[in-house]
Enzyme design. Structure first.
Site, PDB file in Angstrom:
ATOM      1  CB  CYS A 135      47.872  44.131  29.309  1.00  0.00           C
ATOM      2  SG  CYS A 135      49.081  45.417  29.831  1.00  0.00           S
ATOM      3  CB  CYS A 138      48.356  45.363  32.964  1.00  0.00           C
ATOM      4  SG  CYS A 138      48.321  46.257  31.577  1.00  0.00           S
ATOM      5  CG  ASP A 139      46.883  41.739  33.873  1.00  0.00           C
ATOM      6  OD1 ASP A 139      46.856  42.313  34.974  1.00  0.00           O
ATOM      7  OD2 ASP A 139      46.340  41.548  32.831  1.00  0.00           O
TER       8      ASP A 139
END
Ligand SMILES: Cc1cc2nc3c(=O)[nH]c(=O)nc-3n(C[C@H](O)[C@H](O)[C@H](O)COP(=O)(O)OP(=O)(O)OC[C@H]3O[C@@H](n4cnc5c(N)ncnc54)[C@H](O)[C@@H]3O)c2cc1C
Length: 309
Positions: A135, A138-139
């Site tokens: 992701c 997200c990261d």
């Protein structure tokens, strides 16, 4: 007719399930959507969607699925957080169960989508969440000005590698072939991006580090040369597997586990339909998931009408 808890149960709240919910509710079926986590599915982890019709300037994944959820609920779709672990037949009824709960219904639409595939190399499980991710939304922001590596050659790998360059100083894109599979427009962007270096004909053989990803071990398939890349993160985008373990062999599936349907999304079991990434289909996108969801709800409505005649 036998009493049921809902006329139609939809399993999975990604774009396919939410669209099926909208169409089911507008058909005045008592429609219940069961979602194991948060509604939105893979779109929740998609930073920016620019190929969903109707949004000429693009839209964030979060905003797109928020709109889909609100629209379906406005027309009466009910939603519960429940991870389904079985669907069984009881005469003409279907019993959907999970977390100790049982729901009786006339028809079921499976819209449980898919999850990223793993590479299956040493270190992958150990460092998942410690530098290994699927992701970028997200990261990616954690790796400002750092070196990151990614593996894959399809739409997601190429699009998300470009997204990572917003943060990272350098992105290695590792691909086992000598050309990418992604949409041409995505390839052009990646290949023109100075921060991206594509490592062609190359496979990943392992990931190592102390407590977090530090090294990606790779091998060139043409020369046989093995080397180690220094990288602070590693993103794996090598395809997906269907979230269909819970259905077992109740419905027919292809060799990779994707659910086989006809053109109206009907599975091998009357009254069980499948829509979106979980089914065997040549294109897995938000637009196709939405189309599948609409057709599945329409087909379920007609199936239920036949039952009550
Ligand atoms: C990083 C990334 C970027 C992408 N970018 C784009 C893009 O730009 N454009 C585009 O068109 N497509 C894009 N895609 C693909 C697109 O997101 C998918 O094709 C689409 O989300 C499929 O929708 P779906 O409803 O079939 O499944 P999903 O979105 O996978 O949703 C399935 C839902 O089912 C739930 N679920 C699973 N199992 C159970 C269970 N047992 N019980 C209850 N609930 C369950 C899951 O929690 C999930 O919410 C991208 C995908 C990724 C990963």
């Amino acid at each position: 007719m036998t009493d049921v808890d809902a006329d139609l149960v939809i399993i999975g709240g990604g774009p396919a399930g939410l669209t099926a919910g909208l169409y089911g509710a507008r058909a005045r079926l008592r429609t219940l959507l069961l979602e194991g986590h948060l509604p939105g599915g893979q779109v929740l982890i998609t930073d920016w969607v620019e190929n969903y019709p109707g949004y000429p300037d693009g839209i964030t994944g979060v905003d797109l699925v928020r709109g889909m959820t609100e629209q379906a609920q406005r027309f009466g779709m009910a939603m519960e957080t429940l991870k389904v672990d079985a669907v069984v037949q009881d005469g003409s009824l279907k019993i959907v169960s999970g977390e100790g709960r049982e729901i009786r219904t006339h028809a079921v639409i499976i819209a449980t989508g898919a999850s990223p595939r793993k590479l299956g190399v040493p270190g992958e499980d150990q460092f998942f969440g410690k530098g290994i991710s699927s992701c970028a939304t997200c990261d990616g922001p954690f790796y400002k000005d750092r070196v990151v590596a990614a593996v894959g050659g399809g739409d997601t790998a190429v699009q998300e590698s470009v997204f990572l360059t917003r943060f990272a100083g350098k992105v290695y894109l590792i691909h086992r072939r000598d050309r990418l599979r992604a949409e041409k427009i995505l390839q052009e962007r990646a290949l023109a991006n100075e921060k991206i270096e594509v490592l062609w004909d190359t496979v990943v053989t392992g990931v190592s580090g102390l407590t977090h990803v530090e090294n990606i071990h790779i091998r060139n398939l043409k020369t046989g040369e093995a080397r180690t890349l220094r990288a602070d993160a590693f993103f794996v985008w090598i395809g997906i597997r269907p979230n269909a373990d819970f259905i077992g062999d109740t419905v027919r599936r292809d060799d990779w586990g994707f659910i086989l349907t006809d053109h109206l999304m009907a599975t091998s079991v009357p009254g069980i339909f499948a829509a979106g990434d979980v089914r065997a289909t040549p294109l897995r996108q938000i637009a196709t998931a939405v189309g599948d969801g609409a057709l599945a709800a329409w087909a379920a409505e007609h199936y239920i009408e036949q039952l009550v005649k």
